[in-house]
Every structure is written in C-alpha cells, then in structure tokens.
Design a protein around this motif. Sequence first.
Motif, PDB file in Angstrom:
ATOM      1  N   ASP A  10       7.372   6.901  -6.489  1.00 52.68           N
ATOM      2  CA  ASP A  10       7.374   8.231  -7.098  1.00 52.68           C
ATOM      3  C   ASP A  10       8.604   8.384  -7.982  1.00 52.68           C
ATOM      4  O   ASP A  10       9.735   8.303  -7.508  1.00 52.68           O
ATOM      5  CB  ASP A  10       7.359   9.307  -6.015  1.00 52.68           C
ATOM      6  N   GLN A  20       3.410   6.918  -9.401  1.00 52.10           N
ATOM      7  CA  GLN A  20       3.098   8.298  -9.767  1.00 52.10           C
ATOM      8  C   GLN A  20       4.318   9.057 -10.255  1.00 52.10           C
ATOM      9  O   GLN A  20       5.457   8.661 -10.038  1.00 52.10           O
ATOM     10  CB  GLN A  20       2.493   9.029  -8.576  1.00 52.10           C
ATOM     11  N   THR A  28      -2.869   2.234  -8.612  1.00 53.76           N
ATOM     12  CA  THR A  28      -3.163   3.597  -9.039  1.00 53.76           C
ATOM     13  C   THR A  28      -1.976   4.127  -9.832  1.00 53.76           C
ATOM     14  O   THR A  28      -0.832   4.007  -9.386  1.00 53.76           O
ATOM     15  CB  THR A  28      -3.424   4.517  -7.835  1.00 53.76           C
ATOM     16  N   THR A  29      -2.248   4.664 -11.024  1.00 56.02           N
ATOM     17  CA  THR A  29      -1.201   5.394 -11.749  1.00 56.02           C
ATOM     18  C   THR A  29      -1.646   6.851 -11.844  1.00 56.02           C
ATOM     19  O   THR A  29      -2.767   7.137 -12.237  1.00 56.02           O
ATOM     20  CB  THR A  29      -0.936   4.828 -13.152  1.00 56.02           C
ATOM     21  N   LYS A  30      -0.750   7.737 -11.476  1.00 57.49           N
ATOM     22  CA  LYS A  30      -1.107   9.146 -11.349  1.00 57.49           C
ATOM     23  C   LYS A  30       0.017  10.010 -11.905  1.00 57.49           C
ATOM     24  O   LYS A  30       1.162   9.921 -11.456  1.00 57.49           O
ATOM     25  CB  LYS A  30      -1.364   9.474  -9.878  1.00 57.49           C
ATOM     26  N   ILE A  66       0.642   2.715  -5.450  1.00 59.09           N
ATOM     27  CA  ILE A  66       0.458   3.947  -6.213  1.00 59.09           C
ATOM     28  C   ILE A  66       1.754   4.228  -6.967  1.00 59.09           C
ATOM     29  O   ILE A  66       2.807   4.424  -6.359  1.00 59.09           O
ATOM     30  CB  ILE A  66       0.126   5.134  -5.295  1.00 59.09           C
ATOM     31  N   ILE A 117       3.881   3.936  -1.995  1.00 59.81           N
ATOM     32  CA  ILE A 117       3.929   4.820  -3.153  1.00 59.81           C
ATOM     33  C   ILE A 117       5.292   4.704  -3.827  1.00 59.81           C
ATOM     34  O   ILE A 117       6.330   4.707  -3.158  1.00 59.81           O
ATOM     35  CB  ILE A 117       3.691   6.287  -2.725  1.00 59.81           C
ATOM     36  N   CYS A 151      -8.263  -0.991 -10.934  1.00 58.86           N
ATOM     37  CA  CYS A 151      -7.238   0.053 -10.927  1.00 58.86           C
ATOM     38  C   CYS A 151      -7.851   1.441 -11.118  1.00 58.86           C
ATOM     39  O   CYS A 151      -8.948   1.587 -11.658  1.00 58.86           O
ATOM     40  CB  CYS A 151      -6.200  -0.201 -12.023  1.00 58.86           C
ATOM     41  N   GLN A 170       0.822  -1.204   0.000  1.00 59.09           N
ATOM     42  CA  GLN A 170       0.000   0.000   0.000  1.00 59.09           C
ATOM     43  C   GLN A 170       0.859   1.260   0.000  1.00 59.09           C
ATOM     44  O   GLN A 170       0.419   2.326   0.404  1.00 59.09           O
ATOM     45  CB  GLN A 170      -0.928  -0.006   1.217  1.00 59.09           C
TER      46      GLN A 170
END
Length: 545
Positions: free
Chosen positions: A153, A244, A265-267, A242, A151, A291, A149
Amino acid sequence: MQNRSLSQCLALLILTVACAKAQSPSPYSWTNLPQVTEPTFRKDTINIMQFGAKGDGATLNTQAINSALVSSSKKGGGVVLVPPGLWLTGPVALQSNVNLHLQRGAILLFTPDKSQYALVEGIYEGKRAARNQSPISGTNLENIAITGQGIVDGNGDVWRAVHKSQLTESEWKEKVASGGVLKDDGKTWYPSAQFKSASVEGKSMLIGEGQKPRDFAGMKDFLRPNLLVLNGCKKVLLEGIIFQNSPAWCLHPLMCQDLTIRKVTTKNPDYAHNGDGMDIESCKNFLIEGCTLDVGDDAICIKSGKDEEGRKRGMPTENGIIRNNTIYKGHGGFVVGSEMSGGARNIFVENCTFMGTDKGLRFKSVRGRGGVVEHIYVRNLYMKDIVQEAIFFDLYYFVKFATDGERDMRPEVNEGTPIFRNMHFENIVCNGAQKGVFIRGLPEMPVSNITMENMVLQAEKGIELIDASDIKIINTDLITKETRPVVLVDNSSQLRFDRLQYNADTEVLFKIDGARSQAIEVVNTDTKKAKVKATYGQGAKDLKL
C-alpha cells in the motif's frame, strides 16, 4: 532546406528505413510467441523479524527490511519473508537474487512522512525529472521478485490532489477535515500549500541543464513517486501481490528485460490522477497474465519514451504477451502511448475482459512524438459498458484543431512523425460503448494496415475512419443506435468492408467525406437493407459502392 543536426539526420534516416519496411513481418506469431525467462532463487529464507522488524503498524521498519534484503543478497540470495502483520516502512530498495515474499495477511504500508523519501532523478512521461524516491525501487538488478499473497500500500491519498466533483459530499467533507489546503475556488483539495503552489503556478518537474534533484526542494511535496520503479533490471517476477493506493503510477518497469507479472492486482481510486496500473516502458520480453486492474488512469500501458529523448534512447517496448487479465475502471484497458517515441512491436493480447473502462483498445500519439508502433495482435477480447470507444486510434492526442482545413495542413514526414501500422484484431465482443471503432491518423501519415475481423459491437455509433488507409473490417456486426450513418469515412482510402452486418432500419450505411477518400470496397454485404447506401460530401467523389 533547414540545417539538421547529426542526430536529427540519423533519426530521419531510421524513419525512412522504417517506412520502407512497412510490410516487414513480425518474427513471432500466435504459434510462436516470445519467450520470457523467469528468475530462480536459493531456498535460503530470512525473516525480516530477525532484523528487528515489528508488524504493529507503528514501528518504522525501513532499516530492518532493507538490511534483510542486503544481507540475503550478500549471501548469494534467497527469500526475504514478510510474515502476517502491518509493516510500516519507508522506501525499500530491492536487491539482486532476492525474492521479497509477503505472506497472506502481510501489509507493507508506506509511511505518510514525506521526509523519508529522498529527492532523486527519475523519469516522468519519458523525460528526466525530479521525483520523490519510489516506495519500492531497483536499478540494474538481476534475478529479483516480489511474490506472495500480501498487500503493498503506497498511502497515495496523502500525495494526491483531488477535485470535489470526484468525491461524494461526505467524502469531500472528510478530505477537507483531514488537513491540506483548498484551491481558491474551493473545488480542489491539495495535500499542502507547497503542492498547491506548484500546481497552480504550473511548475515543471523536468530537470534542465545543470540542475540537480535538490534544486527542486521547494516543490518536493508536488513530486509524487510511482509506487514501484524498476530501472534496467533483468529477470523480474511480480506474482500474487496486491499493489494499491499508489501516489502516481503503480508499477513502472523501465528498460527491463525478461519481465513476468502474474496474478497481480493493481488497485487505485478512480479519481487517482496519473493512477495508471502498469506502465511497461522500453522493456523487452515480457508476460502479463492473470492480473486484475481497477485504477484511476490507463490500466496496462505500453510506453517507450517521449519525443526527442525517447527517440535518442531508441528502445522499443517489444516481444510481449498480455493474456487472461480482467480490467475494471481505467482510462483504457490495453493502451499504447502517448509516450511511444522509441516504438512498440510484437505484442500479443488475448483472452482479456474490460468492464467499464473509458476506452477498450487505446492507441494515442501526436505530431512530434515519432516512433513506430506495429505488429500488435489482439484476439478473444470481451468488453462491457465501455464509456467511450471500444477500439480507438488518435494521433491528435491532447490537440484541438478548429477546422478541417487546419487538419488538412500536411507538414513533411520527419523523425517526429508517429507511425501506427500492421495490426490484426479478431474475435472481439463489446456490449455497450459510445462508439465501436474510431481511427484518426494524420494526413501525412495515416494509420495503416489494420485488420479487424469477427466482431460484434453494440454501441451508440458504429465506425469512424479519418485519415486511415488499408483498413479491413471483416465479418463484423454493428448493432448501433445511430443509423445515419453507420460508417463514416473521412479522407481515407483502400478500405475493405467484407460481410458487414448492421441494423435493418438503417437510414444511411456510409457517409463518405473528403477528396482523399477513394478505393473503398464493400463485398459480401447486403447494402439494400439501408435506405441510402452512401452519401458524399466535402469534395468526395461518388465511388459507386
């Protein structure tokens, strides 16, 4: 006839056989979906802190994280744990039989120091290219995962150029103050003078005969990496993370088999050039479910190589399930192309929501690509505030033609002719779009055998079919502002409109253009609601609709 190489002759033979099998059924159906095998791992867990990693946001943890991954793999695999913290790192190379697990609160932040990323041979739009090493990569691995869970970056803002028009005034001032250089007209910000030079001069990143990645050192800063690249891997799981702020594409599985992407999640910022969410290229047996995507380019995109190189690779993206996904910003929600020269087939898309994408379903190619895209099935798709077309096919991607006569020039069908056919879309709702359906094929190879049924499309304009054949629109309600016409047909044939609903105040229901427009059938439809049932032009014959 001009002389052809052996490879060209073989490609043409394959194309001829493919055309002959135009109606060949898919081996799969909604009751018999492709099967995807997921990886499994030993319970043995290694914490990256055991190798000296520090989550203080200042310590560079590249060696510690990679050492943990290698150690786990050598012991037979297991879990490499990234606990809560801000873990600054350079490139990370995944290892077979290892699950890189990021706990909630863990941020894997990739360093802005570009010297940490080696120049390597990669792939750009299906072709060999010099790239900076991806922040996360894996080649010819088996049984791998990134889960949890946390991230990931990519620190993409230090890699990307941005136009002034894409930012607010305060954002632009902040960007300029951060360093970098401006284009001579002051309207584009570049990360460095080297990036500016490569961009303005149009330098190519493609690797030519005899070239090595090191030969591109003079434009290194311009060679943005994809955040995650997995090449030739088997049994892959990405779950819960995530991803990103990628420098270019976010997730790029290439020639992988048994790929699962779940609850990811792709951001990316909406101004992120080439900021695709997921580019599934030449992969076999894949599942993308649950997703969320909010990106600067295509969201979920199917690719299989570009032009001759893609045809030589000859690996279609096939046997895929895409379901229960939510997509916000993006140039397209579900996309095929334009680099689809190896083909795409047997893909099932269901229960997805697109909110504010430029286009909904987006199929794109151009003469010279080649490849066969078929057996694409879509159902239960819900769209709101689509900027352009809800359903879009265009085989003139990035091509402008001046006149209809130029479009009517029909070269011979050859290995570079793209083929889009044999698709079924059903239960589609769109509230807000510039156009409901747009299909533009090639005169020598129309988009063919597409069925769309049970649709409610609220849009400025209804349906436009150009160089299309064997198209069925069934039980469809077109709620449009443009009522002159609701449906435009241009040089298209074998069309069937069954149970078509439209506005009571419609001026013209059908506008039929082009001498090749024929065999158009309208059934179970009250055509008397329109003031004019059909008009004809540009050589079209009165078909007595």
